[in-house]
Design an enzyme around this catalytic site. Sequence first.
Site, PDB file in Angstrom:
ATOM      1  N   ASN A   1      28.314  74.934  50.528  1.00  0.00           N
ATOM      2  CA  ASN A   1      29.177  75.426  51.604  1.00  0.00           C
ATOM      3  C   ASN A   1      30.664  75.337  51.274  1.00  0.00           C
ATOM      4  OD1 ASN A   1      26.746  73.667  53.149  1.00  0.00           O
ATOM      5  ND2 ASN A   1      26.924  75.831  53.686  1.00  0.00           N
TER       6      ASN A   1
ATOM      7  N   ILE B   1      35.939  76.061  52.894  1.00  0.00           N
ATOM      8  CA  ILE B   1      34.784  75.404  53.509  1.00  0.00           C
ATOM      9  C   ILE B   1      34.155  76.334  54.534  1.00  0.00           C
ATOM     10  CG2 ILE B   1      34.033  73.380  54.816  1.00  0.00           C
ATOM     11  CD1 ILE B   1      36.841  72.139  53.891  1.00  0.00           C
ATOM     12  N   CYS B   2      32.846  76.503  54.446  1.00  0.00           N
ATOM     13  CA  CYS B   2      32.114  77.294  55.436  1.00  0.00           C
ATOM     14  C   CYS B   2      31.561  76.321  56.477  1.00  0.00           C
ATOM     15  CB  CYS B   2      30.991  78.071  54.764  1.00  0.00           C
ATOM     16  SG  CYS B   2      30.095  79.120  55.908  1.00  0.00           S
ATOM     17  N   LEU B   3      32.240  76.256  57.618  1.00  0.00           N
ATOM     18  CA  LEU B   3      31.859  75.338  58.680  1.00  0.00           C
ATOM     19  C   LEU B   3      32.287  75.964  60.004  1.00  0.00           C
ATOM     20  CD1 LEU B   3      30.718  72.457  59.251  1.00  0.00           C
ATOM     21  CD2 LEU B   3      33.054  71.610  59.067  1.00  0.00           C
TER      22      LEU B   3
END
Length: 153
Positions: free
Chosen positions: A78, A85-87
């Site tokens: 992620n 950041i993939c969040l």
Amino acid sequence: MQRRTRLQRELSLLAAEPPPGISCWQSGHRADRLRAQILGGADTPYEKGIFNLEIIVPERYPFEPPKIRFLTPIYHPNIDSAGRICLDVLKLPPKGAWRPSLSISTLLSSIQLLMAEPNPDDPLMADISSEYKYNKQLFLLRAREWTERHAGQ
């Protein structure tokens, strides 16, 4: 004005009562530039690593989420090679889950949790995600190697 007051309050709270394994401070003279460190969690491939992050607080904070990225390279499904950041909590609705009630401390804790529990179903790095899902031992080995090489003390 609201951003500065809120940031000062959040930073003093972070200094007084930091979440375990997390520290955050102002970078230089600019109030909108922060640095943070997250220690890799025990029993994860990031254990004993020190990961540096950059936080850029937008003018519209807290109505817009800060931009946070890893400065320390990390092998994670992620988090991409640029440190992005993939969040969900780092994005505005409707695609994201950012709310003005969230704080930088909460975001850093969420990133620390993501490090311990990757989400391979919403990856930024498809190859690492596939490795995490189908060859976890190899993923763990590579993540440990990256941690030693890039985040070791």
